[in-house]
Scaffold this motif. Structure first.
Motif, PDB file in Angstrom:
ATOM      1  N   ALA A 284      54.756  36.579  47.961  1.00 49.11           N
ATOM      2  CA  ALA A 284      54.214  37.757  48.635  1.00 49.11           C
ATOM      3  C   ALA A 284      54.431  37.672  50.140  1.00 49.11           C
ATOM      4  O   ALA A 284      54.784  38.660  50.797  1.00 49.11           O
ATOM      5  CB  ALA A 284      52.732  37.902  48.318  1.00 49.11           C
ATOM      6  N   ARG A 285      54.233  36.480  50.692  1.00 50.43           N
ATOM      7  CA  ARG A 285      54.401  36.307  52.135  1.00 50.43           C
ATOM      8  C   ARG A 285      55.819  36.659  52.569  1.00 50.43           C
ATOM      9  O   ARG A 285      56.038  37.261  53.613  1.00 50.43           O
ATOM     10  CB  ARG A 285      54.063  34.858  52.507  1.00 50.43           C
ATOM     11  CG  ARG A 285      53.922  34.614  53.994  1.00 50.43           C
ATOM     12  CD  ARG A 285      53.518  33.180  54.277  1.00 50.43           C
ATOM     13  NE  ARG A 285      52.264  32.822  53.638  1.00 50.43           N
ATOM     14  CZ  ARG A 285      52.144  31.903  52.678  1.00 50.43           C
ATOM     15  NH1 ARG A 285      53.197  31.264  52.240  1.00 50.43           N
ATOM     16  NH2 ARG A 285      50.962  31.638  52.144  1.00 50.43           N
ATOM     17  N   ARG A 286      56.799  36.284  51.741  1.00 53.37           N
ATOM     18  CA  ARG A 286      58.193  36.599  52.062  1.00 53.37           C
ATOM     19  C   ARG A 286      58.440  38.106  52.063  1.00 53.37           C
ATOM     20  O   ARG A 286      59.324  38.602  52.769  1.00 53.37           O
ATOM     21  CB  ARG A 286      59.136  35.919  51.061  1.00 53.37           C
ATOM     22  CG  ARG A 286      59.131  34.409  51.122  1.00 53.37           C
ATOM     23  CD  ARG A 286      60.314  33.828  50.366  1.00 53.37           C
ATOM     24  NE  ARG A 286      60.297  34.158  48.955  1.00 53.37           N
ATOM     25  CZ  ARG A 286      59.697  33.422  48.022  1.00 53.37           C
ATOM     26  NH1 ARG A 286      59.050  32.327  48.368  1.00 53.37           N
ATOM     27  NH2 ARG A 286      59.737  33.777  46.749  1.00 53.37           N
ATOM     28  N   ALA A 287      57.680  38.851  51.257  1.00 53.33           N
ATOM     29  CA  ALA A 287      57.855  40.303  51.174  1.00 53.33           C
ATOM     30  C   ALA A 287      57.011  41.044  52.203  1.00 53.33           C
ATOM     31  O   ALA A 287      56.917  42.266  52.153  1.00 53.33           O
ATOM     32  CB  ALA A 287      57.499  40.784  49.765  1.00 53.33           C
ATOM     33  N   GLY A 288      56.410  40.305  53.133  1.00 55.69           N
ATOM     34  CA  GLY A 288      55.581  40.950  54.132  1.00 55.69           C
ATOM     35  C   GLY A 288      54.250  41.406  53.588  1.00 55.69           C
ATOM     36  O   GLY A 288      53.627  42.339  54.123  1.00 55.69           O
ATOM     37  N   VAL A 289      53.792  40.753  52.527  1.00 54.40           N
ATOM     38  CA  VAL A 289      52.535  41.124  51.878  1.00 54.40           C
ATOM     39  C   VAL A 289      51.563  39.955  52.022  1.00 54.40           C
ATOM     40  O   VAL A 289      51.885  38.824  51.653  1.00 54.40           O
ATOM     41  CB  VAL A 289      52.763  41.428  50.377  1.00 54.40           C
ATOM     42  CG1 VAL A 289      51.432  41.646  49.669  1.00 54.40           C
ATOM     43  CG2 VAL A 289      53.672  42.634  50.215  1.00 54.40           C
ATOM     44  N   LYS A 290      50.373  40.219  52.559  1.00 55.34           N
ATOM     45  CA  LYS A 290      49.377  39.166  52.684  1.00 55.34           C
ATOM     46  C   LYS A 290      48.603  39.064  51.383  1.00 55.34           C
ATOM     47  O   LYS A 290      47.939  40.010  50.959  1.00 55.34           O
ATOM     48  CB  LYS A 290      48.423  39.423  53.845  1.00 55.34           C
ATOM     49  CG  LYS A 290      47.401  38.278  53.983  1.00 55.34           C
ATOM     50  CD  LYS A 290      46.540  38.371  55.216  1.00 55.34           C
ATOM     51  CE  LYS A 290      45.595  37.162  55.264  1.00 55.34           C
ATOM     52  NZ  LYS A 290      44.704  37.203  56.436  1.00 55.34           N
ATOM     53  N   ALA A 291      48.715  37.897  50.733  1.00 57.19           N
ATOM     54  CA  ALA A 291      48.069  37.680  49.439  1.00 57.19           C
ATOM     55  C   ALA A 291      47.162  36.467  49.508  1.00 57.19           C
ATOM     56  O   ALA A 291      47.392  35.539  50.284  1.00 57.19           O
ATOM     57  CB  ALA A 291      49.117  37.492  48.347  1.00 57.19           C
ATOM     58  N   ALA A 292      46.131  36.473  48.703  1.00 58.16           N
ATOM     59  CA  ALA A 292      45.222  35.342  48.592  1.00 58.16           C
ATOM     60  C   ALA A 292      44.691  35.314  47.166  1.00 58.16           C
ATOM     61  O   ALA A 292      44.818  36.286  46.410  1.00 58.16           O
ATOM     62  CB  ALA A 292      44.076  35.441  49.586  1.00 58.16           C
ATOM     63  N   THR A 293      44.087  34.196  46.818  1.00 55.68           N
ATOM     64  CA  THR A 293      43.597  34.036  45.456  1.00 55.68           C
ATOM     65  C   THR A 293      42.153  33.560  45.442  1.00 55.68           C
ATOM     66  O   THR A 293      41.703  32.871  46.358  1.00 55.68           O
ATOM     67  CB  THR A 293      44.477  33.035  44.676  1.00 55.68           C
ATOM     68  OG1 THR A 293      43.950  32.839  43.366  1.00 55.68           O
ATOM     69  CG2 THR A 293      44.543  31.705  45.388  1.00 55.68           C
ATOM     70  N   VAL A 294      41.439  33.955  44.420  1.00 52.53           N
ATOM     71  CA  VAL A 294      40.095  33.458  44.154  1.00 52.53           C
ATOM     72  C   VAL A 294      40.130  32.821  42.776  1.00 52.53           C
ATOM     73  O   VAL A 294      40.315  33.504  41.769  1.00 52.53           O
ATOM     74  CB  VAL A 294      39.053  34.592  44.186  1.00 52.53           C
ATOM     75  CG1 VAL A 294      37.712  34.106  43.657  1.00 52.53           C
ATOM     76  CG2 VAL A 294      38.886  35.124  45.599  1.00 52.53           C
ATOM     77  N   ASN A 295      40.021  31.489  42.730  1.00 56.68           N
ATOM     78  CA  ASN A 295      40.043  30.782  41.445  1.00 56.68           C
ATOM     79  C   ASN A 295      39.239  29.500  41.568  1.00 56.68           C
ATOM     80  O   ASN A 295      38.705  29.188  42.640  1.00 56.68           O
ATOM     81  CB  ASN A 295      41.491  30.494  41.004  1.00 56.68           C
ATOM     82  CG  ASN A 295      42.222  29.593  41.978  1.00 56.68           C
ATOM     83  OD1 ASN A 295      41.894  28.419  42.118  1.00 56.68           O
ATOM     84  ND2 ASN A 295      43.216  30.142  42.684  1.00 56.68           N
ATOM     85  N   SER A 296      39.169  28.756  40.486  1.00 54.80           N
ATOM     86  CA  SER A 296      38.290  27.586  40.440  1.00 54.80           C
ATOM     87  C   SER A 296      38.728  26.468  41.375  1.00 54.80           C
ATOM     88  O   SER A 296      37.948  25.568  41.668  1.00 54.80           O
ATOM     89  CB  SER A 296      38.223  27.050  39.007  1.00 54.80           C
ATOM     90  OG  SER A 296      39.515  26.686  38.541  1.00 54.80           O
ATOM     91  N   SER A 297      39.973  26.503  41.856  1.00 58.04           N
ATOM     92  CA  SER A 297      40.461  25.401  42.687  1.00 58.04           C
ATOM     93  C   SER A 297      40.223  25.621  44.175  1.00 58.04           C
ATOM     94  O   SER A 297      40.468  24.726  44.973  1.00 58.04           O
ATOM     95  CB  SER A 297      41.966  25.186  42.448  1.00 58.04           C
ATOM     96  OG  SER A 297      42.726  26.219  43.041  1.00 58.04           O
ATOM     97  N   ASN A 298      39.785  26.829  44.589  1.00 58.15           N
ATOM     98  CA  ASN A 298      39.599  27.076  46.028  1.00 58.15           C
ATOM     99  C   ASN A 298      38.236  27.695  46.326  1.00 58.15           C
ATOM    100  O   ASN A 298      38.118  28.603  47.145  1.00 58.15           O
ATOM    101  CB  ASN A 298      40.734  27.956  46.565  1.00 58.15           C
ATOM    102  CG  ASN A 298      40.653  29.404  46.080  1.00 58.15           C
ATOM    103  OD1 ASN A 298      40.035  29.695  45.058  1.00 58.15           O
ATOM    104  ND2 ASN A 298      41.265  30.311  46.818  1.00 58.15           N
ATOM    105  N   VAL A 299      37.216  27.179  45.672  1.00 59.57           N
ATOM    106  CA  VAL A 299      35.866  27.734  45.805  1.00 59.57           C
ATOM    107  C   VAL A 299      35.426  27.803  47.263  1.00 59.57           C
ATOM    108  O   VAL A 299      34.804  28.782  47.688  1.00 59.57           O
ATOM    109  CB  VAL A 299      34.864  26.896  44.983  1.00 59.57           C
ATOM    110  CG1 VAL A 299      33.442  27.379  45.217  1.00 59.57           C
ATOM    111  CG2 VAL A 299      35.198  26.964  43.498  1.00 59.57           C
TER     112      VAL A 299
END
Length: 732
Positions: free
Chosen positions: A104-119
Motif C-alpha cells: 500500500a505504501r508503494r501505491a501512495g496509500v497509508k495503511a495500518a493493521t489492527v491484529n493480535s500482534s500489535n495490541v
C-alpha cells in the motif's frame, strides 16, 4: 452449477469502461509495482472500474500472482481521491497483512493493521483513522467478534457516524470515526463458504455484515482457490448482482510429482539427502507443528540452513524469517499452513510437502506459492501413511459437536460471571483448541459473546444445525478421497488440480511425473535415514530462549524493551516431549490433563527425565535445582525437581514463590510479560543456594516461554551464573 455472471475473463469493449480513469489508474499501478511501464492484466482494470465508478460488488477468482491486491489498492486510492472514506480489508493472516501494508505504501496509500500482534499500537492506528490520515485499515476476521472493536471502530466506520465511546471501557481511543468506509475488501474469500477448503467460523460474520450495508458500497472479494460451488456460495453472499471475474488457474511453470507413501524417517531422510537438488530457496510444508519442528531439527543437524515456521512462531520472528526466505538468506522454511495465504516470493524455487493436505484445493493453494516469476519450479509431495488420521483429527476438531456446545452453554448459563477459556475447560472437559473453535462458532451464531476476558451467554435460542454440519463433513470426506486419487496419479497432476477447481481451461501440463515420468532421485542414503529416525524418535525437545522483549512494553507500564540483557537471559532449555507428539507425548498429555490428580511423577516419566538430562549437551552442568511455583501442579513440579536433584547429585534449592496471581497465559506476549513482571520472588534461602551456580529451573509444562524467562531473570538477578529451563512437556 455455474456461478452467476461468471466468465473466464471479461472482454474489454469500447464503451464498457471509463477511459478517463484508465491513465490515472495505470500511473498508480506503476507506483505500486515500481515499474512505470506496468499495464493492467486482463480483468484487473475491469474490476477497478466496477468498484470505483460502478460502486459494484465484485468477486475475483484468479491464481496466486495474478495481482488481486493491485486491484484493491488502486481502487482504494482512486476512491479516496474522490472523497470516499477509508477501505476496510478483512484479511486472515499476519504475513498477508505485513505484505499488504508495505504494498500500500508503494501505491501512495497509508495503511495500518489492527491484529493480535500489535495490541500496543491500536490507539495510534485508531487515532489516524479518526483523523482521516488512514486510507486502508486491515483487520483479521476475529476483530469482527470483538465487542470493543465493533463498538468503537467498526460500527461507526460502517455508519459514517460520530461515536463518543463513553459507554464502554477498553484500550481503544474514544472519539469519532469519520468519514464512513469507502470500500470493503474480503481477502481469501473462500473462507466465507462452508464449502471452502479453509472455512473459518469468524468469516461467517462477514455475510451478515454485507447484508446490512448499502447496495452502492463497493465490495471486493478475492481468492485463488474456489471451485464453482464456492464461487456460487460467495457470490450469493455478496449479492445477486455480483460481478465475477474468473481466470485460468493452471500453473505451467510448476513441475509436479508424488513419491510413494513412506514413513516419516524415510521421508525426512530423503530430504536430508536431496534438499540441495532443488534450485533456489523454498518451503517444506508439514501437517503439524511437531512435524515441522522435528523436520527442521533433523535437517539442521544434517547441515541444511532451514528454520521452522509455525503457529507457535513469534510474530517478530515470523517477519524476520519471511524476509530471510525472500532474500534467499535461508534454504527453506519448514512450515505449517501458518505460512500460506499472502506470503509473496515470486521466485520461490520449490515446495515440498511432508504429508498431504486434506484436499486438492488446499494443496493447490500452497504449491501456488512457487514459480510465479520463474520459468520452472519443483513441487513434490511425500505422503505419509498417517495422513488420513491427521485429516480426520483436524476435520472433527473444526466441527462443533452438539453435546460439547450444549455443555458450554449450560456452564455459561450457570455462572454468575463471565468465564474465560481456562475456567471453562475443567467444567466442560473440552480441549483448548476445540473449545476455542466452538466458542467462535457460538459467537457467530449469536449464542455467546465476549465480556472482558471471558464469555457469557446472550440468552438467544440456539439449535444445533446438524444437516449443515453433516453436509460439510461429507464434503470433507469427498475432498480427502480426491486427494488420495491425486496421489494415485491416474491423470496429469496439474489437470487434476485445475479440474478440482472447476477450471474450464484445465489441460495436461506435459511436465509432471504422470506426463513425463519420475523427475527426482528417489534414493535415500542409509546414513540420512538413520539420522532422521534418530532425531524423530529421540526424547527431548529443545526450547529456545527468549532474547527480545515484546514491542511496546512501555505502553503497558513495564520498563522493558529491546534485547533481554545477557546477564538476565535464561539459556536454551529442554522438555521431555511435546503434548502433541505420539509416544511420550500421549502419556504426558494424559498425565498433565485437566482433571488428572496432581501428584508425583510415575516411574516411566521419571526415567524419561533422566534420559533427557543425560543426553543434554549443555555448556555447563547444572549444580542446583529450583522448582517453579505452580497453581495447577505444585506436587508434580516439586516431586520432579527434588527427584532430579537427588538423582543428579545437585543442590535442592527449593521453590520460587508467586507474589501475586500471574494471570492467564492466554494473552499476547506484551500482556503476558506485564502480568508476570514482578510476580516471582526468590526466597532468601533459595537465593543463597543458587548464587554463583548453574541452575536447572523445573516446571511441569512450558507454553509461551515467558514464565521461565521471567522466573529465570529473577534467579539471574539473585546471582545464578546460568539458568536452564526444564519441563516435562511443551505445549503445541
Amino acid at each position: 452449477m455455474t456461478p452467476p455472471a461468471a466468465s473466464p475473463e471479461p472482454e474489454r469493449r469500447d464503451g464498457d469502461l471509463h477511459p478517463d480513469l484508465l491513465p490515472h489508474a495505470t500511473r498508480i499501478l506503476g507506483e505500486l509495482t515500481g515499474r512505470p511501464d506496468a499495464q493492467f492484466r486482463q480483468g484487473q482494470f475491469e474490476a477497478v472500474d466496477a468498484l470505483v465508478t460502478g460502486h459494484r460488488r465484485v468477486l475475483v477468482v484468479q491464481r496466486t500472482g495474478w495481482g488481486k491486491s493491485a486491484v484493491y489498492f488502486v481502487a482504494a486510492r482512486l476512491l479516496r481521491e474522490r472523497g470516499a472514506g477509508p477501505t476496510l480489508i478483512i484479511s486472515p493472516l499476519l504475513a498477508l497483512m505485513r505484505d499488504q501494508v508495505a504494498a500500500a505504501r508503494r501505491a501512495g496509500v497509508k495503511a495500518a493493521t489492527v491484529n493480535s500482534s500489535n495490541v500496543t499500537e491500536w490507539d495510534e492506528v485508531v487515532g489516524d483513522l479518526r483523523s482521516g490520515r488512514l486510507d486502508v485499515l486491515l483487520i483479521s476476521p476475529e476483530r469482527l467478534t470483538n465487542p470493543r472493536f465493533r463498538d468503537r471502530v467498526l460500527d461507526p466506520l460502517l455508519d459514517g457516524s460520530q461515536h463518543d465511546g463513553s459507554q464502554h471501557g477498553g484500550s481503544l481511543q474514544d472519539g469519532p470515526v469519520s468519514p464512513g468506509v469507502g470500500m470493503i475488501v474480503v481477502d481469501e474469500a473462500h473462507c466465507i463458504s462452508d464449502w471452502g477448503h479453509d472455512f473459518r467460523p469468524d468469516y461467517r460474520r462477514i455475510g451478515s455484515l454485507l447484508e446490512s450495508l448499502p447496495e452502492d458500497l463497493p465490495v471486493l472479494a478475492t481468492t485463488a482457490t474456489a471451485n464453482s460451488r464456492v464461487v456460487e456460495d460467495v457470490s450469493a453472499q455478496l449479492g445477486s448482482e455480483t460481478m465475477v471475474i474468473r481466470g485460468p488457474l493452471s500453473r505451467d511453470s510448476l513441475r509436479l510429482g508424488v513419491a510413494p507413501v513412506a514413513s516419516s524417517g524415510h521421508r525426512v531422510g530423503w530430504l536430508i539427502s536431496h534438499l540441495n537438488d532443488f534450485t533456489g530457496s523454498g518451503i517444506i510444508y508439514c501437517l503439524t507443528v511437531s512435524a515441522a519442528e522435528d523436520t527442521a531439527r533433523a535437517l539442521r543437524d544434517a547441515g541444511h540452513d532451514v528454520a521452522p515456521y509455525t503457529g507457535r512462531t513469534d510474530a517478530e520472528d515470523r517477519a524476520s524469517l519471511e524476509e530471510a526466505l525472500r532474500d534467499n538468506r535461508i534454504r527453506a522454511l519448514v512450515a505449517t499452513s501458518a505460512l500460506g495465504m499472502g506470503f509473496d516470493k515470486p521466485d520461490l524455487g520449490f515446495v515440498v510437502h511432508l504429508g498431504a493436505p486434506s484436499s486438492a484445493v488446499a494443496y493447490y493453494q500452497q504449491v501456488g506459492r512457487a514459480g510465479r516469476a520463474t520459468d520452472s519450479a519443483d513441487v513434490l509431495l511425500l505422503p505419509g501413511d498417517d495422513d488420513p488420521e491427521i485429516w480426520e483429527y483436524f476435520a472433527t476438531a473444526s466441527m462443533p459437536g452438539e453435546e460439547d456446545a450444549l455443555a458450554v452453554l449450560a456452564a455459561l448459563s450457570e455462572s454468575a460471571s463471565p468465564l474465560s477459556v481456562p475456567a471453562l475447560e475443567p467444567l466442560v472437559g473440552i480441549r483448548r483448541t476445540r473449545l476455542n473453535l466452538l466458542l467462535k462458532t457460538l459467537q457467530v451464531d449469536g449464542a455467546v459473546e465476549r465480556a472482558g476476558s471471558g464469555f457469557v451467554t446472550t440468552g438467544r435460542p440456539w439449535t444445533y444445525d446438524a444437516p449443515r454440519y453433516e453436509a460439510v463433513a461429507e464434503a470433507r470426506r469427498r475432498e480427502a478421497e480426491a486427494m488420495l486419487r491425486y496421489e494415485a496419479g491416474t491423470m496429469c497432476r496439474m489437470r487434476f488440480l485445475a479440474e478440482a477447481l472447476d477450471d474450464p481451461t484445465a489441460h495436461d501440463c506435459g511436465r509432471c511425473d504422470v506426463c513425463t515420468g519420475v523427475w527426482w532421485d528417489a534414493t535415500v542414503s542409509e546414513d540420512a535415514e538413520s539420522g532422521a529416525r534418530k532425531v524423530l524418535s529421540t526424547l527431548g525437545v529443545p526450547v529456545e530462549p527468549r532474547t527480545r522483549w515484546p514491542g511496546g512494553m512501555e505502553k503497558v507500564g513495564v520498563p522493558l524493551k529491546g534485547v533481554v540483557p545477557a546477564d538476565e537471559q535464561v539459556a536454551a532449555g529442554m522438555t521431555v516431549a511435546r503434548l502433541t507428539d505420539l509416544g511420550a507425548g500421549q502419556v504426558l498429555r494424559e498425565f498433565l490433563a485437566e482433571g488428572h490428580a496432581d501428584g508425583p511423577v510415575p516411574g516411566n516419566i521419571a526415567d524419561w527425565c533422566v534420559r533427557v538430562l543425560s543426553g543434554w549437551r549443555w555448556q555447563e552442568r547444572p549444580e542446583a535445582v529450583v522448582a517453579m511455583p505452580s497453581t495447577t501442579r505444585p506436587v508434580t513440579v516439586a516431586d520432579t525437581a527434588s527427584g532430579l536433584a537427588r538423582l543428579g547429585r545437585m543442590v535442592d534449592a527449593g521453590q520460587l514463590r508467586f507474589t501475586r496471581d500471574p494471570g492467564t497465559p492466554d494473552v499476547n506476549s506484551a500482556y503476558r510479560v506485564r502480568n508476570l513482571y514482578g510476580a516471582f520472588e526468590v526466597p532468601a534461602e533459595t537465593a543463597a543456594a543458587v548464587r554463583g551456580r548453574v541452575v536447572l529451573l523445573v516446571d511441569s509444562e512450558i507454553g509461551s516461554r515467558w514464565a521461565v524467562t521471567m522466573a529465570g531473570r529473577e534467579l539471574r538477578r539473585a546471582g545464578a551464573r546460568a539458568v536452564l529451563p526444564f519441563a516435562l512437556a511443551v505445549r503445541g
